[in-house]
Design an enzyme around this catalytic site. Structure first.
Site, PDB file in Angstrom:
ATOM      1  N   SER A 179      -1.779  -8.485   0.329  1.00  0.00           N
ATOM      2  CA  SER A 179      -1.349  -8.764  -1.041  1.00  0.00           C
ATOM      3  C   SER A 179      -0.763 -10.155  -1.137  1.00  0.00           C
ATOM      4  O   SER A 179      -0.261 -10.715  -0.145  1.00  0.00           O
ATOM      5  CB  SER A 179      -0.286  -7.740  -1.467  1.00  0.00           C
ATOM      6  OG  SER A 179       0.364  -8.129  -2.662  1.00  0.00           O
ATOM      7  N   TYR A 192       7.277  -2.697  -0.110  1.00  0.00           N
ATOM      8  CA  TYR A 192       5.830  -2.905  -0.262  1.00  0.00           C
ATOM      9  C   TYR A 192       5.425  -4.272   0.276  1.00  0.00           C
ATOM     10  O   TYR A 192       4.482  -4.390   1.071  1.00  0.00           O
ATOM     11  CB  TYR A 192       5.451  -2.780  -1.736  1.00  0.00           C
ATOM     12  CG  TYR A 192       4.022  -3.144  -2.065  1.00  0.00           C
ATOM     13  CD1 TYR A 192       2.994  -2.224  -1.915  1.00  0.00           C
ATOM     14  CD2 TYR A 192       3.697  -4.416  -2.549  1.00  0.00           C
ATOM     15  CE1 TYR A 192       1.681  -2.550  -2.225  1.00  0.00           C
ATOM     16  CE2 TYR A 192       2.396  -4.756  -2.863  1.00  0.00           C
ATOM     17  CZ  TYR A 192       1.387  -3.817  -2.698  1.00  0.00           C
ATOM     18  OH  TYR A 192       0.086  -4.149  -3.002  1.00  0.00           O
TER      19      TYR A 192
END
Length: 287
Positions: A179, A192
């Protein structure tokens, strides 16, 4: 206007459960490939975790169009997974649905065993399953949430790779979904973002380990992409403005990311390993 924090991109919406459901999103994410297939994955077999929706769905349909049989691994979203399987079949390929938790090593071993029993081999592993939970302060992140996020987002990648490796051979590929948050962080998604940073390090480390075997390991680091994870993670007002601050002024669509996974899974990227592609709407990362 690109960069505007006030611009509404999509209707405000929320989902009160994770994983999110693509069937409940409006507008629906765009997952169909934009171009005809060219046999880039002809006769290949691919496993895609988180393959029921979002980026995983777009990868599944694109891989099928390019000639691959696909196994779709998903947690519990059977309706989404069934829609994806039908889209794969419409491309003339088989779709094996496998429901379970990639955070459990035994399930990952079962996935690989069933894929090999069904298709006779394994050529490509796409580690894509993920969850995220918005918390604005570190002290608000519970031990349970932290463990769960790492189990899904990171341990699952390692477990799947461990199970797959005995069946991979020269020319095979592993593609991990990391990400943009791995590179710039995220104050509201600390656990995350940390898992995504770990995925980058894992990708680089595993690529070096497998290079002499001719097995390539790369990653894709999407920016803000319109997937079920978004309404399942953020308040409605933030969902409405999601992606507006990117240079291109909008969130990306899953079919704008899956092409990166395809490139890294196919022989077109035969001289690339340990690398990360950045479909993120124009944000400069690590430059």
């Amino acid at each position: 206007m690109a960069g505007s924090t006030a611009e509404t991109i999509n209707p405000p919406q929320m989902q009160d459960h994770q994983p999110g459901r693509e069937t409940e999103m409006h507008p629906k994410p765009e997952y169909m490939p934009k171009f005809p297939g060219n046999g880039r994955l002809k006769d290949k077999v691919a496993i895609i975790t988180g393959g029921d929706s979002g980026i995983g769905r777009a990868c599944a349909v694109l891989f099928a169009r390019e000639g691959a049989e696909v196994a779709l691994v998903y947690l519990e979203e059977t309706e989404d997974a069934t829609i994806t399987a039908e889209a794969v079949k419409a491309e003339g390929k088989e779709a094996l649905l496998l429901r379970g938790d990639v955070g459990k090593k035994a399930f990952c071993e079962t996935v690989v065993r069933q894929v090999v029993e069904t298709f006779g081999k394994l050529d490509v592993l796409v580690n894509n399953a993920a969850e995220q939970h918005m918390e604005t302060a570190l002290e608000e992140i519970s031990e349970e949430q932290m463990r769960r996020t790492f189990e899904t987002n990171f341990f699952g990648y390692m477990f799947m790779a461990q199970a797959a490796l005995p069946h991979l051979k020269e020319g095979s590929a592993i593609v991990n979904t990391t990400s943009i948050t791995a590179y710039r962080g995220s104050p509201s998604l600390m656990d995350y973002a940390s898992t995504k940073g770990a995925i980058v390090a894992f990708t680089r480390s595993l690529s070096g380990s497998l290079a002499k075997k001719g097995i390539r390991v790369n990653a894709v680091a999407p920016g803000p992409i319109w997937t079920p994870l978004i309404p399942a993670s953020f308040p409605a007002d933030k969902v409405a403005r999601f992606g507006a601050n990117q240079p291109l002024g909008r969130p990306g669509q899953p079919n704008e990311v899956a092409t990166s996974h395809l490139f890294l899974a196919s022989d077109e990227s035969s001289y690339m390993t340990g690398q990360v592609l950045h479909p993120n709407g124009g944000e400069i990362i690590g430059g």
